[in-house]
Design a protein around this motif. Structure first.
Motif, mmCIF file in Angstrom:
data_model
loop_
_atom_site.group_PDB
_atom_site.id
_atom_site.type_symbol
_atom_site.label_atom_id
_atom_site.label_comp_id
_atom_site.label_asym_id
_atom_site.label_seq_id
_atom_site.Cartn_x
_atom_site.Cartn_y
_atom_site.Cartn_z
ATOM 1 N N MET A 153 -48.213 17.089 40.579
ATOM 2 C CA MET A 153 -49.049 17.485 41.708
ATOM 3 C C MET A 153 -48.955 18.988 41.977
ATOM 4 S SD MET A 153 -48.385 14.516 44.540
ATOM 5 C CE MET A 153 -48.896 12.823 44.296
ATOM 6 N N MET A 154 -47.769 19.543 41.833
ATOM 7 C CA MET A 154 -47.516 20.932 42.190
ATOM 8 C C MET A 154 -47.763 21.905 41.047
ATOM 9 S SD MET A 154 -43.948 20.278 44.249
ATOM 10 C CE MET A 154 -43.916 19.466 45.856
ATOM 11 N N GLY A 155 -47.992 21.389 39.840
ATOM 12 C CA GLY A 155 -48.249 22.259 38.695
ATOM 13 C C GLY A 155 -47.009 22.706 37.958
ATOM 14 N N HIS A 156 -45.899 21.985 38.121
ATOM 15 C CA HIS A 156 -44.668 22.303 37.406
ATOM 16 C C HIS A 156 -44.511 21.373 36.200
ATOM 17 C CE1 HIS A 156 -43.824 24.811 40.786
ATOM 18 N NE2 HIS A 156 -43.670 23.800 41.627
ATOM 19 N N LYS A 157 -43.635 21.755 35.271
ATOM 20 C CA LYS A 157 -43.305 20.918 34.121
ATOM 21 C C LYS A 157 -41.996 20.189 34.402
ATOM 22 C CE LYS A 157 -45.555 23.776 30.603
ATOM 23 N NZ LYS A 157 -45.390 24.431 29.281
ATOM 24 N N ALA A 158 -41.946 18.893 34.113
ATOM 25 C CA ALA A 158 -40.733 18.142 34.437
ATOM 26 C C ALA A 158 -40.454 17.049 33.422
ATOM 27 C CB ALA A 158 -40.830 17.532 35.832
ATOM 28 N N LEU A 159 -39.174 16.724 33.318
ATOM 29 C CA LEU A 159 -38.693 15.681 32.408
ATOM 30 C C LEU A 159 -37.384 15.138 32.953
ATOM 31 C CD1 LEU A 159 -38.662 14.214 29.566
ATOM 32 C CD2 LEU A 159 -37.389 16.213 28.734
ATOM 33 N N THR A 160 -37.131 13.855 32.708
ATOM 34 C CA THR A 160 -35.834 13.261 33.050
ATOM 35 C C THR A 160 -35.148 12.774 31.783
ATOM 36 O OG1 THR A 160 -36.403 12.591 35.307
ATOM 37 C CG2 THR A 160 -34.694 11.314 34.198
ATOM 38 N N CYS A 161 -33.872 13.156 31.622
ATOM 39 C CA CYS A 161 -33.038 12.707 30.502
ATOM 40 C C CYS A 161 -31.765 12.097 31.078
ATOM 41 C CB CYS A 161 -32.671 13.868 29.583
ATOM 42 S SG CYS A 161 -34.082 14.709 28.834
ATOM 43 N N CYS A 162 -31.480 10.867 30.715
ATOM 44 C CA CYS A 162 -30.315 10.184 31.271
ATOM 45 C C CYS A 162 -29.472 9.541 30.181
ATOM 46 C CB CYS A 162 -30.743 9.092 32.256
ATOM 47 S SG CYS A 162 -31.414 9.710 33.805
ATOM 48 N N MET A 163 -28.164 9.466 30.443
ATOM 49 C CA MET A 163 -27.259 8.738 29.565
ATOM 50 C C MET A 163 -26.963 7.361 30.158
ATOM 51 S SD MET A 163 -24.337 11.003 27.718
ATOM 52 C CE MET A 163 -24.711 11.653 26.087
ATOM 53 N N VAL A 164 -26.938 6.365 29.294
ATOM 54 C CA VAL A 164 -26.680 4.983 29.721
ATOM 55 C C VAL A 164 -25.190 4.804 30.012
ATOM 56 C CG1 VAL A 164 -26.735 2.561 29.018
ATOM 57 C CG2 VAL A 164 -28.631 4.091 28.406
ATOM 58 N N VAL A 165 -24.877 4.394 31.246
ATOM 59 C CA VAL A 165 -23.485 4.107 31.612
ATOM 60 C C VAL A 165 -23.291 2.630 31.972
ATOM 61 C CG1 VAL A 165 -23.008 6.473 32.337
ATOM 62 C CG2 VAL A 165 -23.850 4.802 34.019
ATOM 63 N N ALA A 166 -24.378 1.860 31.897
ATOM 64 C CA ALA A 166 -24.294 0.406 32.079
ATOM 65 C C ALA A 166 -25.440 -0.215 31.302
ATOM 66 C CB ALA A 166 -24.394 0.028 33.553
ATOM 67 N N ASN A 167 -25.172 -1.312 30.613
ATOM 68 C CA ASN A 167 -26.237 -2.038 29.944
ATOM 69 C C ASN A 167 -26.409 -3.375 30.634
ATOM 70 O OD1 ASN A 167 -27.404 -4.046 27.848
ATOM 71 N ND2 ASN A 167 -27.892 -2.041 27.008
ATOM 72 N N ARG A 168 -27.535 -3.535 31.317
ATOM 73 C CA ARG A 168 -27.748 -4.714 32.145
ATOM 74 C C ARG A 168 -27.846 -5.984 31.319
ATOM 75 N NH1 ARG A 168 -29.500 -3.572 37.009
ATOM 76 N NH2 ARG A 168 -28.565 -5.595 37.453
ATOM 77 N N ARG A 169 -28.439 -5.903 30.163
ATOM 78 C CA ARG A 169 -28.595 -7.088 29.321
ATOM 79 C C ARG A 169 -27.250 -7.536 28.769
ATOM 80 N NH1 ARG A 169 -33.301 -7.944 24.851
ATOM 81 N NH2 ARG A 169 -34.468 -8.154 26.783
ATOM 82 N N ALA A 170 -26.427 -6.571 28.353
ATOM 83 C CA ALA A 170 -25.119 -6.904 27.794
ATOM 84 C C ALA A 170 -24.069 -7.151 28.877
ATOM 85 C CB ALA A 170 -24.650 -5.786 26.869
ATOM 86 N N GLY A 171 -24.348 -6.717 30.107
ATOM 87 C CA GLY A 171 -23.374 -6.891 31.191
ATOM 88 C C GLY A 171 -22.188 -5.962 31.080
ATOM 89 N N THR A 172 -22.365 -4.817 30.406
ATOM 90 C CA THR A 172 -21.270 -3.868 30.223
ATOM 91 C C THR A 172 -21.496 -2.632 31.084
ATOM 92 O OG1 THR A 172 -22.429 -2.904 28.321
ATOM 93 C CG2 THR A 172 -20.789 -4.625 27.880
ATOM 94 N N ALA A 173 -20.404 -1.962 31.422
ATOM 95 C CA ALA A 173 -20.506 -0.751 32.234
ATOM 96 C C ALA A 173 -19.353 0.181 31.925
ATOM 97 C CB ALA A 173 -20.522 -1.104 33.719
ATOM 98 N N ASP A 174 -19.588 1.453 32.170
ATOM 99 C CA ASP A 174 -18.596 2.505 31.954
ATOM 100 C C ASP A 174 -18.553 3.359 33.209
ATOM 101 O OD1 ASP A 174 -16.887 4.409 30.959
ATOM 102 O OD2 ASP A 174 -18.398 5.416 29.735
ATOM 103 N N ALA A 175 -17.843 2.878 34.227
ATOM 104 C CA ALA A 175 -17.844 3.528 35.532
ATOM 105 C C ALA A 175 -17.289 4.939 35.496
ATOM 106 C CB ALA A 175 -17.052 2.683 36.536
ATOM 107 N N ASP A 176 -16.388 5.209 34.569
ATOM 108 C CA ASP A 176 -15.798 6.548 34.455
ATOM 109 C C ASP A 176 -16.565 7.455 33.502
ATOM 110 O OD1 ASP A 176 -13.709 5.941 36.197
ATOM 111 O OD2 ASP A 176 -12.529 5.042 34.579
#
Length: 291
Positions: A251-274
Motif C-alpha cells: 500500500m505504501m510503495g515499499h518492498k517487503a519480504l518475510t523469512c522465518c526459521m522453523v522452530v516447531a513442526n506442527r505435523r510432527a509435533g516437535t519443537a525447539d524452544a531454545d
C-alpha cells in the motif's frame, strides 16, 4: 494545506521523534530488518559497525548502523500484526512525512524491508531449522480490512479459493492475501530458502490450532490448512506478522519480504524452544548479505 496531518493523527514527541518508536527521521536507513523479539535486535546489530542510534521504547527497540558499508536499521516490533501496524506506519512517516510542516513529502522514499523471525512448519518437508521465504501471506488478523486500498494490493482470487477450501461453519475471519516483493524475494531467498505460502495468525494458541485447555471452533482447521494448494504451492508455515508487513508495504510503495526459521513442526509435533536446531543467526547473516 490539503495534506496537513493533525497532531491527533500523527503523534510526534517533543524531541522530534515519532511517538511509539522514539526514532528521529535522520536515523532511518533505506534498508530495514524487522525482528519480533526486541532482544534479537542486539543479535542483528552485533554484525553492524558505525552505530548511529540505539533507541528503546516499550517493546520497540531500534539500532541503525552499517553492514559492510550498507546502512541498515534493525527494528524490534514485538509480537503480532497490531504492532506491525504501528511500526510500518511510523517507519513510513519517518521516511515520507515532513515533521515540521506535517505534510507528505513531494518525493516519496521507498524502503526495503525484510522481516526475520521464527515460525511453525506445517508440512513434512519443513522440519526444524528450515528457512522459509513467504511468497504470499494469508492474514488471519483482519488488519488490512480496515484500509481502503485493501482490494488493490491483495490476491482476491486466492482469498476466495482459500475461504472455499476452509469451509468454515461460521465466519472465523475475513482472510486477506498479500504478496512479497518479487525482486526482493528472488534476491534474498535465492535457491537456498524454501518458498511457499504463510499464514499470519492473530494469536499463538487457538488461531494456530493449538489446544491446551480451550476447545477450537474448527478442530479440523490445521488439516485443511495443510492440504490447501494454490497455483502449485502449499502453505508452509504459521507465524504472526508477515501479512501485515507485506500488505502495508504494498500500500505504501515499499518492498517487503518475510523469512522465518522453523522452530516447531506442527505435523510432527516437535519443537525447539531454545532455537538450538534453528540457528537464527545464520538466517540473519544471509539477509544482511542479500538485502
Amino acid at each position: 494545506m490539503n495534506n496537513y496531518i493533525s497532531p491527533s493523527e500523527l503523534l510526534i514527541n517533543d524531541d522530534g521523534s515519532i511517538y511509539h518508536l522514539h526514532l528521529k527521521p535522520q536515523y532511518l536507513a533505506d534498508n530495514v530488518i524487522l525482528v519480533g523479539d526486541p532482544d534479537r535486535v542486539n543479535l542483528v546489530a552485533s554484525h553492524l559497525t558505525d552505530i548511529e542510534c540505539n533507541v528503546h521504547n516499550r517493546e520497540f527497540h531500534t539500532i541503525t548502523g552499517r553492514y559492510k558499508g550498507k546502512r541498515i536499521t534493525v527494528q524490534g516490533t514485538g509480537i503480532g500484526c497490531d504492532n506491525i501496524d504501528i511500526v510500518m506506519n511510523e517507519l513510513d512517516a519517518l521516511a515520507n512525512i515532513d515533521f515540521d510542516s506535517r505534510t507528505v513529502k513531494e518525493q516519496l522514499r521507498q524502503l526495503t524491508i525484510v522481516r526475520v523471525g521464527t515460525c511453525g512448519g506445517l508440512q513434512p518437508d519443513t522440519p526444524l531449522g528450515t528457512c522459509i521465504a513467504s511468497v504470499k501471506s494469508i492474514g488471519f488478523d483482519g488488519l488490512l480490512n480496515f484500509y481502503g486500498l485493501r482490494d488493490k494490493v491483495c490476491d482476491l482470487e486466492m482469498e476466495r479459493a482459500f475461504v472455499q477450501h476452509m469451509a468454515w461453519k461460521r465466519p472465523v475471519c475475513l482472510p486477506y492475501v498479500a504478496a512479497s516483493d518479487k525482486d526482493l524475494l528472488n534476491r534474498v531467498a535465492k535457491d537456498d530458502m524454501k518458498r511457499g505460502y504463510t499464514i499470519a495468525c492473530g494469536g499463538f494458541f487457538g488461531p494456530q490450532g493449538r489446544v491446551v485447555r480451550l476447545p477450537l471452533a474448527d478442530p479440523d482447521q490445521n488439516t485443511k490448512v495443510e492440504s490447501f494448494v494454490y497455483e502449485g504451492m502449499k502453505i508452509n508455515n504459521f507465524e504472526m506478522e508477515s501479512s501485515a508487513v507485506a500488505g502495508l508495504s504494498r500500500m505504501m510503495g515499499h518492498k517487503a519480504l518475510t523469512c522465518c526459521m522453523v522452530v516447531a513442526n506442527r505435523r510432527a509435533g516437535t519443537a525447539d524452544a531454545d532455537h538450538k536446531a534453528a540457528n537464527i543467526d545464520d538466517l540473519i547473516v544471509k539477509v544482511l548479505e542479500r538485502i
